[in-house]
Scaffold this active site. Structure first.
Site, short mmCIF file in Angstrom:
data_model
loop_
_atom_site.label_atom_id
_atom_site.label_comp_id
_atom_site.label_asym_id
_atom_site.label_seq_id
_atom_site.Cartn_x
_atom_site.Cartn_y
_atom_site.Cartn_z
N ASP A 9 22.20 56.79 -42.98
CA ASP A 9 20.93 57.49 -43.00
C ASP A 9 21.02 58.98 -43.28
O ASP A 9 20.12 59.74 -42.95
CB ASP A 9 20.24 57.30 -41.64
CG ASP A 9 21.12 57.72 -40.47
OD1 ASP A 9 22.10 58.47 -40.70
OD2 ASP A 9 20.85 57.31 -39.34
N GLU A 59 24.86 49.25 -43.46
CA GLU A 59 24.09 49.55 -42.25
C GLU A 59 22.61 49.70 -42.60
O GLU A 59 21.94 50.66 -42.22
CB GLU A 59 24.61 50.80 -41.55
CG GLU A 59 24.15 50.93 -40.10
CD GLU A 59 24.59 52.23 -39.45
OE1 GLU A 59 25.49 52.15 -38.60
OE2 GLU A 59 24.07 53.30 -39.80
N GLU A 104 16.77 61.50 -40.53
CA GLU A 104 17.46 60.24 -40.75
C GLU A 104 16.54 59.04 -40.94
O GLU A 104 16.81 58.16 -41.76
CB GLU A 104 18.44 59.97 -39.59
CG GLU A 104 19.65 60.87 -39.56
CD GLU A 104 19.41 62.21 -38.87
OE1 GLU A 104 20.36 63.02 -38.79
OE2 GLU A 104 18.26 62.46 -38.42
N HIS A 116 24.02 66.22 -29.39
CA HIS A 116 23.97 67.12 -30.54
C HIS A 116 22.71 66.99 -31.38
O HIS A 116 22.49 67.78 -32.29
CB HIS A 116 25.16 66.84 -31.48
CG HIS A 116 25.06 65.52 -32.18
ND1 HIS A 116 25.40 64.34 -31.57
CD2 HIS A 116 24.62 65.20 -33.41
CE1 HIS A 116 25.20 63.34 -32.42
NE2 HIS A 116 24.71 63.83 -33.53
N ARG A 152 19.27 67.09 -33.31
CA ARG A 152 18.35 68.18 -33.60
C ARG A 152 17.07 68.09 -32.76
O ARG A 152 16.57 69.09 -32.26
CB ARG A 152 18.03 68.17 -35.10
CG ARG A 152 17.20 69.32 -35.59
CD ARG A 152 16.88 69.17 -37.08
NE ARG A 152 18.03 69.46 -37.93
CZ ARG A 152 18.73 68.52 -38.58
NH1 ARG A 152 18.41 67.24 -38.44
NH2 ARG A 152 19.74 68.84 -39.34
N HIS A 171 29.47 70.12 -29.45
CA HIS A 171 29.18 70.19 -30.88
C HIS A 171 29.16 71.65 -31.34
O HIS A 171 28.72 72.53 -30.59
CB HIS A 171 27.82 69.53 -31.15
CG HIS A 171 27.55 69.25 -32.59
ND1 HIS A 171 27.05 70.20 -33.44
CD2 HIS A 171 27.73 68.12 -33.33
CE1 HIS A 171 26.92 69.67 -34.65
NE2 HIS A 171 27.31 68.42 -34.61
#
Length: 367
Positions: A94, A116, A130, A207, A209, A240
């Protein structure tokens, strides 16, 4: 027949490595193209799996945004694809690399195989970007390698031709089984000295966003509370490199006894750390798939997940980012042995480690 295998980030490299290795084993005609959407993290995975790409677009730059990444991948990919003329391009997951490569392939009328395929939250901004990347890639793809029955149903509901959908399992399980080693010794002295047998070690990854700001503050505060109120608990957090993450982690977690903030780990030591941990708390997608193979309960620190199979089977639980909910669910697993066994002994719904073999077989058969 020539196959092009394209990826650009750490998760893609992990999940495409088994396919690269399968093509190598069979001595197929293929090229590996990396965009380096994430440079350092990608390079670590290439080294772990012994992959030397045929082409490296090396697009990453400081403060890059989605406009830059998308346009760079499309423009840089064009001359390579025109030169190599692959019969099929395999992309994964993605990322913006995945979507932009699929669009470039479409413009050149090259078939796309989406590894996937079929994961969905149906929330266009969560995860961002994504969710839309994977939906757009579905529209562009010719072969859909769905990891599970659930992802196949998503594709069918969107009108994808059933003859183009193939349930393969997830290649991340292939990669995991290639790497895990019960006798592994960490290079990091701290990680070697932790008493994993007598301590309940929580492995945290955070991590995403959409969790920046207050959601991450709630998550880290919950983690601090769990360590401070359970004397047998230690927490390890590979922080991260994003400045938003580092600032919050240092503010809330730094200097707390039995909380270890460490540098991001290469894939090999990270897998071993998952294997040694008691409990995993994560907002990562891949970890939700990997941990059940190792018998580790997962608390998913997100409002939505495009991987509901683990939730339905019971190897993972979606807890969100509310401090009180995280504490309640984690404490239950730390103190209730039956609740822990209930989650840790279920079979992994994401596959048996033979996904790459199935995907290559299908590509060879169909083309």
């Amino acid at each position: 027949m020539k196959i092009a295998i394209v990826f650009g980030t750490r998760p893609e490299a992990i999940k495409m490595a088994p396919i690269v290795k399968e093509c190598e084993k069979r001595k197929l005609d293929f090229v590996t193209i990396v965009t380096a959407q994430h440079r350092e993290m990608l390079d670590q995975k290439l080294e772990v799996f012994g992959i030397v790409p045929d082409y490296d677009l090396d697009i990453m730059q400081a403060n890059q945004d989605l406009f830059y990444v998308t346009s760079s991948v499309i423009n840089e990919m064009k001359p390579i694809l025109m030169k190599e003329k692959p019969d099929v391009i395999l992309v994964q997951g993605d990322t913006t690399t995945t979507f932009a490569t699929s669009l470039a392939a479409f413009y050149l009328k090259i078939p796309v195989g989406h590894v996937e395929a079929g994961l969905r939250t149906w929330n266009k901004y969560n995860p961002f970007p994504e969710e839309i990347n994977r939906q757009l890639t579905t529209r562009l793809a010719d072969f859909h390698f769905a990891p599970t029955e659930w992802s196949k149903k998503n594709l069918l509901n969107e009108g994808v031709d059933e003859s183009k959908i193939f349930i393969t399992g997830n290649t991340v399980i292939d990669a995991l089984l290639m790497i895990v080693d019960p006798n592994y010794k960490f290079e990091d002295k701290l990680l070697n000295e932790i008493d994993y047998k007598n301590r309940k070690v929580i492995l945290l990854t955070s991590h995403r966003r959409e969790n920046f700001g207050e959601p991450m503050r709630q998550t880290f505060s919950a983690c601090r509370h769990l360590v401070e109120t359970n004397s047998d608990v230690e927490l390890i957090y590979p922080v991260h490199p994003n400045p938003n993450v580092q600032k919050m982690a240092n503010e809330i977690l730094q200097g707390v006894e039995r909380i270890h903030l460490i540098e991001p780990l290469d894939y090999r030591p990270f897998v071993q750390l998952m294997n040694k941990a008691y409990l995993i708390m994560t907002d990562s997608g891949g970890v939700q798939e990997e941990a059940p193979t190792l018998g580790k309960p997962v608390l998913v620190l997100r409002k939505t997940t495009e991987r509901p199979e683990a939730i339905e089977v019971g190897t993972a639980k979606l807890v969100g980012t509310d401090k009180d909910v995280i504490i309640e669910e984690a404490q239950k697993l730390l103190s209730d042995k039956s609740a822990y066994l209930e989650m840790s002994t279920k079979a992994n719904p994401y596959g048996d480690g033979k996904a790459a073999e199935r995907i290559v077989n299908i590509v060879l058969e169909k083309l």
